[in-house]
Scaffold this motif. Sequence first.
Motif, PDB file in Angstrom:
ATOM      1  N   LYS A 156      18.655  48.064  22.698  1.00  0.00           N
ATOM      2  CA  LYS A 156      18.904  47.626  24.236  1.00  0.00           C
ATOM      3  C   LYS A 156      17.659  47.487  24.900  1.00  0.00           C
ATOM      4  N   TYR A 157      17.679  46.405  25.714  1.00  0.00           N
ATOM      5  CA  TYR A 157      16.474  45.845  26.610  1.00  0.00           C
ATOM      6  C   TYR A 157      16.777  46.241  27.958  1.00  0.00           C
ATOM      7  N   VAL A 158      16.037  46.924  28.672  1.00  0.00           N
ATOM      8  CA  VAL A 158      16.058  47.330  30.072  1.00  0.00           C
ATOM      9  C   VAL A 158      15.006  46.540  30.944  1.00  0.00           C
ATOM     10  N   SER A 169      27.810  43.348  35.540  1.00  0.00           N
ATOM     11  CA  SER A 169      26.740  43.870  34.621  1.00  0.00           C
ATOM     12  C   SER A 169      26.572  45.071  34.666  1.00  0.00           C
ATOM     13  N   ASN A 170      25.665  45.942  33.645  1.00  0.00           N
ATOM     14  CA  ASN A 170      25.296  47.039  33.849  1.00  0.00           C
ATOM     15  C   ASN A 170      23.941  47.166  34.442  1.00  0.00           C
ATOM     16  N   GLU A 211      20.437  46.366  32.247  1.00  0.00           N
ATOM     17  CA  GLU A 211      20.532  46.707  30.590  1.00  0.00           C
ATOM     18  C   GLU A 211      21.216  45.374  29.897  1.00  0.00           C
ATOM     19  N   ALA A 212      20.370  44.949  28.799  1.00  0.00           N
ATOM     20  CA  ALA A 212      20.941  43.842  27.890  1.00  0.00           C
ATOM     21  C   ALA A 212      20.815  44.253  26.526  1.00  0.00           C
ATOM     22  N   VAL A 213      21.798  43.739  25.919  1.00  0.00           N
ATOM     23  CA  VAL A 213      22.143  44.312  24.498  1.00  0.00           C
ATOM     24  C   VAL A 213      21.083  43.262  23.410  1.00  0.00           C
ATOM     25  N   ASP A 214      20.672  42.386  23.881  1.00  0.00           N
ATOM     26  CA  ASP A 214      19.605  41.271  22.847  1.00  0.00           C
ATOM     27  C   ASP A 214      18.670  40.491  23.849  1.00  0.00           C
ATOM     28  N   ASN A 257      18.739  39.093  27.814  1.00  0.00           N
ATOM     29  CA  ASN A 257      17.628  39.704  28.728  1.00  0.00           C
ATOM     30  C   ASN A 257      17.014  38.150  29.084  1.00  0.00           C
TER      31      ASN A 257
END
Length: 72
Positions: A2-4, A30-31, A50-53, A57
């Motif tokens: 995960k990317y924050v 979005s989260n 938060e992004a999953v990829d 991001n």
Amino acid sequence: MKYVNRRTFIVKRGCVDEVVAMLVEGSGDSNARIYRSHDGPFDTLAIEIEAVDAGTNAMVEAGIDQVRVTSG
């Protein structure tokens, strides 16, 4: 993985509530987490998304930059 993506903003005094409302509206489904000061300088906000990829991001970063350009 995960990317924050965390962005911190210094907001004009008296405009914190308005900016929080804009960030909540702009984050959509979005989260995202929005933090505001409770101690210290009260004109500081932070948003974490938060992004999953890496591609997602990059889109988040582009969207935040677009909001900064259009609102400022």
